[in-house]
Scaffold this motif. Structure first.
Motif, PDB file in Angstrom:
ATOM      1  N   LYS A 241       5.673  -0.584 -12.241  1.00 14.15           N
ATOM      2  CA  LYS A 241       4.312  -0.122 -11.983  1.00 14.15           C
ATOM      3  C   LYS A 241       3.804  -0.510 -10.584  1.00 14.15           C
ATOM      4  N   SER A 242       4.463  -1.448  -9.956  1.00  7.76           N
ATOM      5  CA  SER A 242       3.977  -1.956  -8.668  1.00  7.76           C
ATOM      6  C   SER A 242       4.437  -1.059  -7.520  1.00  7.76           C
ATOM      7  N   ASN A 243       3.677  -1.077  -6.445  1.00  8.83           N
ATOM      8  CA  ASN A 243       4.049  -0.280  -5.273  1.00  8.83           C
ATOM      9  C   ASN A 243       5.385  -0.722  -4.692  1.00  8.83           C
ATOM     10  N   CYS A 244       5.593  -2.030  -4.591  1.00  9.46           N
ATOM     11  CA  CYS A 244       6.853  -2.525  -4.026  1.00  9.46           C
ATOM     12  C   CYS A 244       8.030  -2.274  -4.962  1.00  9.46           C
ATOM     13  N   GLY A 245       7.746  -2.079  -6.246  1.00  8.64           N
ATOM     14  CA  GLY A 245       8.816  -1.803  -7.205  1.00  8.64           C
ATOM     15  C   GLY A 245       9.579  -0.524  -6.905  1.00  8.64           C
ATOM     16  N   LYS A 246       8.970   0.360  -6.108  1.00  9.18           N
ATOM     17  CA  LYS A 246       9.648   1.596  -5.723  1.00  9.18           C
ATOM     18  C   LYS A 246      10.838   1.325  -4.810  1.00  9.18           C
ATOM     19  N   LEU A 247      10.913   0.096  -4.288  1.00  8.55           N
ATOM     20  CA  LEU A 247      11.993  -0.270  -3.379  1.00  8.55           C
ATOM     21  C   LEU A 247      13.137  -0.975  -4.104  1.00  8.55           C
ATOM     22  N   ARG A 248      13.273  -0.756  -5.412  1.00  8.31           N
ATOM     23  CA  ARG A 248      14.305  -1.452  -6.188  1.00  8.31           C
ATOM     24  C   ARG A 248      15.707  -1.174  -5.639  1.00  8.31           C
ATOM     25  N   LYS A 249      15.990   0.076  -5.357  1.00 12.18           N
ATOM     26  CA  LYS A 249      17.316   0.436  -4.851  1.00 12.18           C
ATOM     27  C   LYS A 249      17.585  -0.219  -3.507  1.00 12.18           C
TER      28      LYS A 249
ATOM     29  N   ASN B 208       2.903 -12.828  -9.410  1.00 16.99           N
ATOM     30  CA  ASN B 208       3.154 -11.475  -9.900  1.00 16.99           C
ATOM     31  C   ASN B 208       2.340 -10.425  -9.139  1.00 16.99           C
ATOM     32  N   LYS B 209       1.906 -10.771  -7.937  1.00 17.41           N
ATOM     33  CA  LYS B 209       1.160  -9.800  -7.140  1.00 17.41           C
ATOM     34  C   LYS B 209       2.028  -8.580  -6.824  1.00 17.41           C
ATOM     35  N   GLN B 210       3.277  -8.833  -6.466  1.00 19.24           N
ATOM     36  CA  GLN B 210       4.274  -7.774  -6.281  1.00 19.24           C
ATOM     37  C   GLN B 210       5.556  -8.300  -6.936  1.00 19.24           C
ATOM     38  N   PRO B 211       5.768  -7.981  -8.223  1.00 23.42           N
ATOM     39  CA  PRO B 211       6.834  -8.614  -9.017  1.00 23.42           C
ATOM     40  C   PRO B 211       8.247  -8.417  -8.471  1.00 23.42           C
ATOM     41  N   LEU B 212       8.457  -7.424  -7.610  1.00 21.52           N
ATOM     42  CA  LEU B 212       9.772  -7.244  -7.008  1.00 21.52           C
ATOM     43  C   LEU B 212      10.222  -8.510  -6.299  1.00 21.52           C
ATOM     44  N   PHE B 213       9.317  -9.137  -5.576  1.00 17.85           N
ATOM     45  CA  PHE B 213       9.653 -10.321  -4.793  1.00 17.85           C
ATOM     46  C   PHE B 213      10.026 -11.488  -5.705  1.00 17.85           C
ATOM     47  N   ARG B 214       9.264 -11.663  -6.763  1.00 20.48           N
ATOM     48  CA  ARG B 214       9.568 -12.747  -7.697  1.00 20.48           C
ATOM     49  C   ARG B 214      10.897 -12.511  -8.411  1.00 20.48           C
ATOM     50  N   ALA B 215      11.177 -11.258  -8.780  1.00 16.92           N
ATOM     51  CA  ALA B 215      12.425 -10.940  -9.472  1.00 16.92           C
ATOM     52  C   ALA B 215      13.638 -11.244  -8.603  1.00 16.92           C
TER      53      ALA B 215
ATOM     54  N   TYR C 136       0.838  -1.208   0.000  1.00 14.81           N
ATOM     55  CA  TYR C 136       0.000   0.000   0.000  1.00 14.81           C
ATOM     56  C   TYR C 136       0.872   1.257   0.000  1.00 14.81           C
ATOM     57  N   MET C 137       1.780   1.298   0.940  1.00 15.70           N
ATOM     58  CA  MET C 137       2.789   2.358   1.012  1.00 15.70           C
ATOM     59  C   MET C 137       3.976   1.775   1.778  1.00 15.70           C
ATOM     60  N   ASN C 138       5.128   2.394   1.661  1.00 13.77           N
ATOM     61  CA  ASN C 138       6.300   1.875   2.349  1.00 13.77           C
ATOM     62  C   ASN C 138       6.219   2.231   3.825  1.00 13.77           C
ATOM     63  N   VAL C 139       6.024   1.216   4.663  1.00 12.23           N
ATOM     64  CA  VAL C 139       5.893   1.450   6.105  1.00 12.23           C
ATOM     65  C   VAL C 139       7.101   0.946   6.875  1.00 12.23           C
ATOM     66  N   CYS C 140       8.163   0.551   6.142  1.00 10.04           N
ATOM     67  CA  CYS C 140       9.415   0.128   6.761  1.00 10.04           C
ATOM     68  C   CYS C 140      10.518   0.988   6.163  1.00 10.04           C
ATOM     69  N   ASN C 141      11.178   1.787   6.966  1.00 11.20           N
ATOM     70  CA  ASN C 141      12.196   2.705   6.459  1.00 11.20           C
ATOM     71  C   ASN C 141      13.488   1.956   6.143  1.00 11.20           C
ATOM     72  N   THR C 142      13.696   1.687   4.868  1.00 10.87           N
ATOM     73  CA  THR C 142      14.893   0.965   4.430  1.00 10.87           C
ATOM     74  C   THR C 142      15.809   1.848   3.590  1.00 10.87           C
ATOM     75  N   SER C 143      15.538   3.149   3.582  1.00 10.15           N
ATOM     76  CA  SER C 143      16.259   4.044   2.678  1.00 10.15           C
ATOM     77  C   SER C 143      17.742   4.134   2.996  1.00 10.15           C
ATOM     78  N   THR C 144      18.110   3.978   4.265  1.00  8.44           N
ATOM     79  CA  THR C 144      19.516   4.106   4.663  1.00  8.44           C
ATOM     80  C   THR C 144      20.260   2.786   4.567  1.00  8.44           C
ATOM     81  N   ASN C 145      19.693   1.740   5.136  1.00  6.69           N
ATOM     82  CA  ASN C 145      20.392   0.460   5.234  1.00  6.69           C
ATOM     83  C   ASN C 145      20.003  -0.538   4.149  1.00  6.69           C
TER      84      ASN C 145
END
Length: 359
Positions: free
Chosen positions: A338-346, A298-305, A274-283
């Motif tokens: 396009k996925s919400n979790c895809g924003k966490l690629r970095k 493929n519900k959240q393709p980041l995990f499968r990738a 839904y939104m990023n609720v775990c701050n992983t930007s630093t670590n």
């Protein structure tokens, strides 16, 4: 001249004495005083991390991928010891594959494939408590009497950082704590325990048991299983998530025994769908958990990738070319973007980039 001869004679005597001591083993060798680079490296490699997993049914490939991820990110070349509890037939497959990997990297890890063992007279009930044989982890303190500490992980776990990073939290336990877990949720609006649980649970949102750091010595002193069995008897008709619920109930009554890990050490779809609720930007994301089958959908393709990048990597190959580059390419797929979790690629590749690019 006489003084010169005396010095020569004295030097000869000392040299003879030193040679005598060396040959008779009473003189410290130079390498024991000034360790060579090889000796220093060997001392560092003596750190040993024990990782336990329980695998039954169709969990062979998923478990092997988890183990592969731990080996891939074992940047400091610590010794990893895998303890795989499994059914007999599945155990044969584990032994064959892990033996193949050990022949490629013999000094990095070892393993034991162990049979399932549940309390007598209630084996079937415990084995089917939730997912097949998942409750085995409740009995690890007594099954592994010779082990002091252990990291338990579910089969659907992928390491995205060295095991040492989560293991180091053992040193942060206070004198009463004997286990570490992450919260089940960070947001009460989507929390399961605070909305649906029919039993006590830890804290305000409960804890997730997919990654559990354990001081087994302290758990045995606490008589862990003598607490687990009565909880099961009292609450078995009210629990939904099996062994995780039992763990939550236990720490509800004994919160002082639990250390809370940061959420990046058990990062799940709920943290980003839904939104990023775990701050992983630093670590970055340290351990990713594809619970509820997210590694295989493929519900959240980041995990499968992430899962498929590890699964396709071959032990012994160049991790930059054969793991990181394919992973970075997969994370640029339109479905991921396009996925919400895809924003966490970095965040998903932060540690990998530091290890396989910068060094």
């Amino acid at each position: 001249m006489r003084l010169h001869k005396k010095v020569i004679a004295l030097t000869s005597i000392i040299a003879t004495f030193i040679i005598y001591l060396i040959y008779h083993g009473n003189f410290p060798q130079p390498t024991s005083i000034f360790p060579s680079h090889t000796t220093r490296k060997r001392v560092v490699q003596e750190r040993r991390f024990n990782i336990a997993v329980v695998a039954c049914g169709q969990r062979l490939q998923e478990t092997l991928t988890m183990i592969k991820s731990a080996l891939l990110f074992n940047h400091y070349k610590d010794k990893l010891h895998f303890l795989v509890f499994s059914e007999d037939q599945l155990g044969i497959s584990f032994k064959e594959k892990l033996s193949d990997w050990k022949s490629l990297i013999p000094d990095i890890f070892d393993f034991d494939v162990l049979p399932l063992r549940f309390p007598p007279n209630s084996e079937t009930e415990w084995k089917t408590l939730f997912k097949p044989c998942a409750a085995q982890r409740l009995f690890l303190p007594s099954l592994l009497q010779s082990f002091e500490s252990l990291l338990y992980v579910d089969t659907d776990i992928i390491f995205l950082s060295p095991v040492s990073e989560v293991w180091n939290f053992l040193a942060k336990f206070n004198e009463s704590q004997f286990a570490a877990l992450t919260p089940e949720h960070e947001d009460p609006n989507i929390g399961w325990y605070n909305r649906f649980a029919r039993h006590p649970y830890y804290g305000s949102l409960g804890v997730n048991s997919g990654v559990m750091l354990m001081n087994l010595t302290r758990m045995r002193q606490f008589k862990w299983e003598e607490h687990v069995l009565p909880i099961h008897r009292e609450y078995k008709l009210r629990i939904t998530w099996g062994d995780q619920d039992i763990i939550n109930i236990l720490f509800y009554y004994h919160p002082e025994k639990l250390y809370i890990l940061p959420c990046e050490f058990n990062y799940r779809p709920d943290h980003c769908m839904y939104m990023n609720v775990c701050n992983t930007s630093t670590n970055g994301i340290k351990i990713i958990h594809g619970n509820r089958g997210y590694f295989h959908s493929n519900k959240q393709p980041l995990f499968r990738a992430v899962f498929e990048a590890i699964e396709n990597y071959q032990i012994g190959n160049n991790p930059y070319i054969d793991f990181l580059i394919p992973l970075l390419n997969a994370l640029e797929d339109p479905l991921v973007l396009k996925s919400n979790c895809g924003k966490l690629r970095k965040e998903a590749t932060l540690t990998a980039s530091k290890i396989f690019i910068e060094q």
